[in-house]
Design a protein around this motif. Structure first.
Motif, short mmCIF file in Angstrom:
data_model
loop_
_atom_site.label_atom_id
_atom_site.label_comp_id
_atom_site.label_asym_id
_atom_site.label_seq_id
_atom_site.Cartn_x
_atom_site.Cartn_y
_atom_site.Cartn_z
N PHE A 289 1.12 -1.07 0.31
CA PHE A 289 -0.19 0.26 0.06
C PHE A 289 0.27 1.67 0.07
O PHE A 289 1.48 2.17 0.95
N VAL A 290 0.89 1.93 -0.85
CA VAL A 290 1.88 2.92 -0.82
C VAL A 290 0.69 4.01 -1.95
O VAL A 290 0.86 3.78 -3.36
N ASP A 291 0.37 5.16 -1.78
CA ASP A 291 -0.43 5.57 -1.93
C ASP A 291 -1.92 5.52 -2.89
O ASP A 291 -2.03 5.58 -3.39
N THR A 292 -1.98 4.57 -1.79
CA THR A 292 -3.11 4.14 -2.13
C THR A 292 -4.62 4.44 -2.38
O THR A 292 -4.69 5.20 -0.98
N ASP A 293 -5.93 4.83 -2.61
CA ASP A 293 -7.16 5.37 -2.35
C ASP A 293 -8.21 4.06 -2.17
O ASP A 293 -7.81 4.26 -3.41
N PHE A 294 -8.69 4.59 -1.00
CA PHE A 294 -10.03 3.31 -1.44
C PHE A 294 -10.78 4.88 -0.58
O PHE A 294 -10.88 5.25 0.10
N CYS A 295 -12.11 4.78 -1.86
CA CYS A 295 -12.90 5.99 -1.16
C CYS A 295 -14.33 5.56 -2.13
O CYS A 295 -13.91 4.80 -3.35
#
Length: 394
Positions: free
Chosen positions: A214-220
């Protein structure tokens, strides 16, 4: 005697007939081995019969695999696809490379056919491990449920409404990939590369994310993460969980420093022994949110609904609670030095034995400061409404 001899010369039901002018029977003739299977296949008068015969090919080992490979070259449509799927679990490296090339071309161009054909073998594992589809721009509404996509490359793609239910996605490459409104329930994402991936409205229920990157991972945008234990094997770096629905999730021994949870909702969620220093939790607590044995120093909880949140043996030094609803929250014995409670809504609170040195409150005469807090330990707390007033948040 001559009659008996003539009778013996007559072909029986299961005899092999060679030569002659009569065509061989389609059902009664049995020829041993793979040649017999080929003959049955060639004589079959319907696609359904061919499919049933074709599924027996793997019982003949290498000769069966060789025949399936021939069919991929000579057949088309469902029969060609089925031969490729049946061969997908081969250990022959040359065959495997050819199959992955076939599927990498077939899937993006024939999504409807893939989804239709896939129903032919609902319980058969389709093995597409190490397939590379990353050179395509996008995939829409592909049914990858229960497919083996271990080590697959789906990087730099837009994946829209993909069905990954119970799919093996271990070690998959989703770097720079956007996953929109997709079902990822009960899938295995262990050791997956999720660097700069965006999960937009995805369903992650009982997903294995152990050791994923998880590097600069975005859950939105209402992505749903539920029924999961997220433990020390997870490493988050600059990951964002904005507008996420968390249900029945336990974070245990996880480093979540500076992680962004803006706008998320929590139901039956526990943060146990976690590092939440400077994490941003502008949240809506639906029910049963517990912070236990964790470091919440400088955590940002402003503009949040924190009714009923439980803080158990946590460090809240420098926490920012401005304009939050803290009704029912118990701060007994906690370290809230330097915390900012300006313009908070209180009710049924307790700060007995709490360390409130430098904690900022609205003025003691403010209607936002209920009388029941007067009996709490507020030694060293600051009450200067004008000093902490910020325009626009009266």
């Amino acid at each position: 005697m001559s009659d008996e001899l003539n009778e013996e010369k007559q072909p029986k039901e299961y005899d092999l007939v060679l030569g002659g002018n009569n065509p061989p029977p389609t059902d009664g003739l049995v020829l041993g081995g793979i040649e017999g299977l080929k003959l049955q296949f060639n004589n079959a008068n319907s696609e359904e019969k061919k499919i049933a015969i074709l599924q027996k090919a793997l019982a003949y080992g290498e000769t069966g695999e060789a025949w399936l490979l021939d069919l991929i070259a000579t057949e088309n449509d469902k029969i060609q696809w089925l031969a490729a799927v049946l061969l997908s679990n081969t250990k022959n490296k040359i065959y495997k490379e050819l199959l992955l090339e076939y599927f990498a071309d077939f899937i993006p161009k024939n999504v409807d056919s893939w989804n239709e054909y896939k129903q032919t073998l609902p319980n058969f594992e389709i093995n597409l491990s190490a397939i590379n589809i990353g050179y395509n721009k996008e995939l829409h509404q592909v049914d990858f449920s229960k497919v083996n996509l271990k080590k697959a490359n789906l990087s730099n793609l837009l994946l829209y409404e993909i069905n990954f239910f119970q799919t093996n996605l271990s070690q998959i490459n989703l770097k720079n990939t956007t996953v929109v409104s997709s079902n990822i329930k009960q899938s295995n994402l262990e050791n997956a590369n999720l660097t700069k991936a965006l999960f937009y409205g995805a369903e992650l229920d009982e997903v294995n994310l152990s050791n994923a990157i998880f590097v600069d991972t975005d859950f939105c945008n209402n992505a749903c993460i539920q029924n999961m234990l997220i433990d020390h094997s997870y490493s988050f770096s600059n990951t964002s969980f904005s507008d996420i629905i968390f249900k029945n999730v336990t974070f245990k021994n996880v480093n979540l420093q500076n992680i962004y949870f803006y706008g998320s909702s929590f139901e039956n969620v526990v943060f146990d022994n976690c590092n939440l220093i400077s994490a941003d939790f502008r949240i809506d607590c639906i029910a049963n949110l517990i912070f236990k044995d964790s470091n919440l120093e400088n955590i940002r909880l402003m503009l949040s609904n924190l009714k009923g949140v439980k803080f158990d043996c946590v460090n809240l030094r420098g926490a920012d609670f401005r304009w939050s609803d803290l009704t029912g929250v118990n701060f007994t014995g906690l370290d809230v030095r330097g915390a900012n409670f300006t313009r908070c809504t209180f009710g049924n609170n307790n700060l007995d034995k709490a360390n409130t040195k430098g904690a900022k409150f609205s003025s003691i005469n403010s209607p936002r400061f209920p009388p029941n807090l007067k009996t709490s330990n507020l030694k060293g707390a600051l009450f200067d409404d004008q000093h902490y007033y910020e325009p626009g948040y009266e």
